[in-house]
Design an enzyme around this catalytic site. Sequence first.
Site, PDB file in Angstrom:
ATOM      1  N   LYS A   1       0.784  -1.253  -0.059  1.00  0.00           N
ATOM      2  CA  LYS A   1      -0.120   0.233  -0.051  1.00  0.00           C
ATOM      3  C   LYS A   1       0.831   1.054  -0.026  1.00  0.00           C
ATOM      4  O   LYS A   1       1.480   1.676   0.911  1.00  0.00           O
ATOM      5  CB  LYS A   1      -0.835  -0.086   1.223  1.00  0.00           C
ATOM      6  CG  LYS A   1      -1.920   1.058   0.994  1.00  0.00           C
ATOM      7  CD  LYS A   1      -2.403   1.542   2.256  1.00  0.00           C
ATOM      8  CE  LYS A   1      -1.577   2.507   3.107  1.00  0.00           C
ATOM      9  NZ  LYS A   1      -1.302   3.688   2.368  1.00  0.00           N
TER      10      LYS A   1
ATOM     11  N   GLU B   1      10.161   1.299  10.296  1.00  0.00           N
ATOM     12  CA  GLU B   1      11.101   2.471  10.010  1.00  0.00           C
ATOM     13  C   GLU B   1      10.517   3.812  10.153  1.00  0.00           C
ATOM     14  O   GLU B   1       9.514   4.043   9.459  1.00  0.00           O
ATOM     15  CB  GLU B   1      11.553   2.147   8.411  1.00  0.00           C
ATOM     16  CG  GLU B   1      12.429   0.691   8.348  1.00  0.00           C
ATOM     17  CD  GLU B   1      13.529   0.869   8.926  1.00  0.00           C
ATOM     18  OE1 GLU B   1      14.161   1.788   9.103  1.00  0.00           O
ATOM     19  OE2 GLU B   1      14.260  -0.486   8.796  1.00  0.00           O
TER      20      GLU B   1
ATOM     21  N   CYS C   1      13.722  10.887   6.540  1.00  0.00           N
ATOM     22  CA  CYS C   1      13.720  10.518   7.944  1.00  0.00           C
ATOM     23  C   CYS C   1      15.278  10.630   8.365  1.00  0.00           C
ATOM     24  O   CYS C   1      15.414  10.620   9.407  1.00  0.00           O
ATOM     25  CB  CYS C   1      13.281   9.007   8.086  1.00  0.00           C
ATOM     26  SG  CYS C   1      14.053   7.982   6.928  1.00  0.00           S
TER      27      CYS C   1
ATOM     28  N   GLU D   1      10.413  16.689  14.179  1.00  0.00           N
ATOM     29  CA  GLU D   1      10.996  16.326  12.769  1.00  0.00           C
ATOM     30  C   GLU D   1      10.409  17.488  11.966  1.00  0.00           C
ATOM     31  O   GLU D   1       9.393  17.640  11.855  1.00  0.00           O
ATOM     32  CB  GLU D   1      10.521  15.212  12.460  1.00  0.00           C
ATOM     33  CG  GLU D   1      11.181  14.073  11.415  1.00  0.00           C
ATOM     34  CD  GLU D   1      10.898  13.063  11.069  1.00  0.00           C
ATOM     35  OE1 GLU D   1       9.403  12.627  11.226  1.00  0.00           O
ATOM     36  OE2 GLU D   1      11.343  12.278  10.382  1.00  0.00           O
TER      37      GLU D   1
HETATM   38  P1  NAP Z   1       2.668   8.517   7.592  1.00  0.00           P
HETATM   39  O1  NAP Z   1       1.692   9.430   7.502  1.00  0.00           O
HETATM   40  O2  NAP Z   1       3.022   7.808   8.654  1.00  0.00           O
HETATM   41  O3  NAP Z   1       2.280   7.530   6.384  1.00  0.00           O
HETATM   42  C1  NAP Z   1       3.021   6.451   5.956  1.00  0.00           C
HETATM   43  C2  NAP Z   1       2.197   5.361   5.346  1.00  0.00           C
HETATM   44  O4  NAP Z   1       1.451   4.870   6.241  1.00  0.00           O
HETATM   45  C3  NAP Z   1       1.455   5.978   3.977  1.00  0.00           C
HETATM   46  O5  NAP Z   1       1.269   4.991   3.041  1.00  0.00           O
HETATM   47  C4  NAP Z   1       0.159   6.223   4.601  1.00  0.00           C
HETATM   48  O6  NAP Z   1      -0.925   6.165   3.903  1.00  0.00           O
HETATM   49  C5  NAP Z   1       0.054   5.145   5.726  1.00  0.00           C
HETATM   50  N1  NAP Z   1      -1.017   5.484   6.818  1.00  0.00           N
HETATM   51  C6  NAP Z   1      -1.437   6.366   7.474  1.00  0.00           C
HETATM   52  N2  NAP Z   1      -2.178   6.149   8.282  1.00  0.00           N
HETATM   53  C7  NAP Z   1      -2.312   4.850   8.595  1.00  0.00           C
HETATM   54  C8  NAP Z   1      -3.058   3.945   9.225  1.00  0.00           C
HETATM   55  N3  NAP Z   1      -4.074   4.471  10.104  1.00  0.00           N
HETATM   56  N4  NAP Z   1      -3.430   2.467   8.909  1.00  0.00           N
HETATM   57  C9  NAP Z   1      -2.386   2.054   7.822  1.00  0.00           C
HETATM   58  N5  NAP Z   1      -1.703   2.921   7.235  1.00  0.00           N
HETATM   59  C10 NAP Z   1      -1.537   4.441   7.255  1.00  0.00           C
HETATM   60  O7  NAP Z   1       4.040   9.045   7.433  1.00  0.00           O
HETATM   61  P2  NAP Z   1       4.464  10.049   5.918  1.00  0.00           P
HETATM   62  O8  NAP Z   1       3.893  11.575   6.154  1.00  0.00           O
HETATM   63  O9  NAP Z   1       3.961   9.565   4.741  1.00  0.00           O
HETATM   64  O10 NAP Z   1       6.048   9.805   5.926  1.00  0.00           O
HETATM   65  C11 NAP Z   1       6.967  10.672   6.521  1.00  0.00           C
HETATM   66  C12 NAP Z   1       7.460   9.893   7.811  1.00  0.00           C
HETATM   67  O11 NAP Z   1       8.060   8.766   7.472  1.00  0.00           O
HETATM   68  C13 NAP Z   1       8.506  10.870   8.453  1.00  0.00           C
HETATM   69  O12 NAP Z   1       8.332  10.436  10.086  1.00  0.00           O
HETATM   70  C14 NAP Z   1       9.542   9.946   8.167  1.00  0.00           C
HETATM   71  O13 NAP Z   1      10.675  10.041   9.185  1.00  0.00           O
HETATM   72  C15 NAP Z   1       8.986   8.462   8.109  1.00  0.00           C
HETATM   73  N6  NAP Z   1      10.034   7.679   7.259  1.00  0.00           N
HETATM   74  C16 NAP Z   1      10.967   6.869   7.886  1.00  0.00           C
HETATM   75  C17 NAP Z   1      11.808   6.264   7.194  1.00  0.00           C
HETATM   76  C18 NAP Z   1      12.739   5.314   7.901  1.00  0.00           C
HETATM   77  O14 NAP Z   1      13.370   4.476   7.091  1.00  0.00           O
HETATM   78  N7  NAP Z   1      12.880   5.150   9.186  1.00  0.00           N
HETATM   79  C19 NAP Z   1      12.101   6.639   5.823  1.00  0.00           C
HETATM   80  C20 NAP Z   1      10.996   7.437   5.152  1.00  0.00           C
HETATM   81  C21 NAP Z   1      10.220   8.041   5.943  1.00  0.00           C
HETATM   82  P3  NAP Z   1      -1.630   7.466   3.289  1.00  0.00           P
HETATM   83  O15 NAP Z   1      -0.593   8.750   3.191  1.00  0.00           O
HETATM   84  O16 NAP Z   1      -2.256   7.310   2.233  1.00  0.00           O
HETATM   85  O17 NAP Z   1      -2.617   7.853   4.400  1.00  0.00           O
END
Ligand code: NAP
Length: 490
Positions: free
Chosen positions: A184, A260, A294, A391
């Site tokens: 997804k 992650e 991240c 962040e």
């Molecule tokens: P996010 O809002 O947590 O979303 C990540 C993924 O989770 C998206 O596919 C999102 O789908 C999905 N999602 C959101 N709510 C969900 C739920 N209740 N159930 C299932 N899936 C759900 O994060 P983001 O804003 O996309 O990404 C930024 C974050 O990712 C930052 O905190 C960054 O540090 C972290 N990150 C970490 C790494 C690592 O390797 N540690 C790498 C890259 C990014 P939708 O967007 O469609 O809602």
Amino acid sequence: MTTSDEADLLARVPDGVFIGGRWRAAENGRTLQVTDPATGEVIKEVADASAADGAAAMDAACAAFPSWSRTPARERAELLRRAFDLVQERAEDLALLMTLEMGKPLAESRGEVTYGGEFLRWFSEEAVRVQGRYGVNPEGSGRMIVTKHPVGPCYLITPWNFPLAMATRKIAPALAAGCTVVVKPAALTPLTTSFFTQILVDAGLPDGVVNVITTSESGPVSEPIIADRRLRKLSFTGSTAVGQQLLKQAAPGVLRTSMELGGNAPFVVFEDADLDKAVDGAMLAKFRNIGQACTAANRFIVHRDVAEEFTRRVTERVQSFTTGRGTEDGVTIGPLIDDRAVDKADALVSDAVERGAEVRTGARTVDGPGSFYEATVLSDVQPGSDILREEIFGPVLAIVSFADEDEAVRIANDTEFGLVSYVFTRDLARGQRMIDRLETGMMGLNVGVVSNAAAPFGGWKLSGIGREGGFEGIGEYLETKYTLTPDPFG
Ligand code: NAP
């Protein structure tokens, strides 16, 4: 305005969900719109999956698991290797697509194609090196056999900031290990995943091994998949807050999880650092992906003897940046992913300034279409400022100073996150002490980027569980079985 080349590429991106080897519309016929963050224009509509599509994707992944898990590792490896070759052939399409749906400058998107492609090559090599062991028990009464087995159907959830690499970093080790998957992608950037899925199909992907659901309802679609007792593994990359919710949902099924999550990386510059290298490293660690990584350096912790010189040099570099649509030549800073991201960066800067930070450059939103924030340098950021705790996920470089090594370590570790740290020093012993003292899963010692398909990527503390890439990455998709047999001479 999209150009005709862009329109042609967008027309070639599949717009359905991909289930059981077939692209099709969402069961309820709904679509979701994908926007170019540089212009605010809708560039494509794709299927907006419901829970029924999620269930169908799970059925397909479960149906394909017995045969895929028994497919010889060499065949699985060769599929990944063909996909790697096709990614190279279609690199320009993938790069442009990422820039269109996510905004980063084309040169950076090309870099992500290289990085993302490497997971396919690396795990094609790892697929055939899954090892067990054989030994005599200490009592001499039996033989111990340890074998590795694919964990089962997996659910992979990826974020928007690295649309290709976050997908390949999960799909490649899962397939190498013999697992089938439901993927997804983020609703903001589904196109790269769909385009990449077609690459897997063209490389010979058997039906049901990879299933993709694009949806605007990530929660309601994901919950039943995670609750499905046939699922054995959840791998998530995204924010810590969502990761924590998903861990709760994974508990009843005692799922294997890889998380992650977010970061708050310290970037420590000691007084003996090579400042040229530190400034180069700072540009990469901070401004790659427009700060939306991240691994982005969040807090610049600089020795007071070199703080002013470092600040002057990074400010000069930042003032030479060109902001604009990532498809245009010479652009170094593209848009942020959406207006909420701009508001967040702006609020963090305002809070820091109210508490006494000095603006060296930037600190402005940009008018007009698109979600732009000017690259910014803040010095003298005061303890207690939100920007040191949260962040930033934007192009803002925030500097604090320190007096001695203990203080630097205290500031660097003063966060609940622990993904990555960066240290610049010429003193080898000090560098080695930092490896021991900084509480992060990764560290760049005199470098500003650590990501590599051959390395175990992952965090300590609230930054996550598990590792992606390296020898460790395939292990996340394998179960261990220990078998005891009697002493054959007994
Ligand atoms: P996010 O809002 O947590 O979303 C990540 C993924 O989770 C998206 O596919 C999102 O789908 C999905 N999602 C959101 N709510 C969900 C739920 N209740 N159930 C299932 N899936 C759900 O994060 P983001 O804003 O996309 O990404 C930024 C974050 O990712 C930052 O905190 C960054 O540090 C972290 N990150 C970490 C790494 C690592 O390797 N540690 C790498 C890259 C990014 P939708 O967007 O469609 O809602």
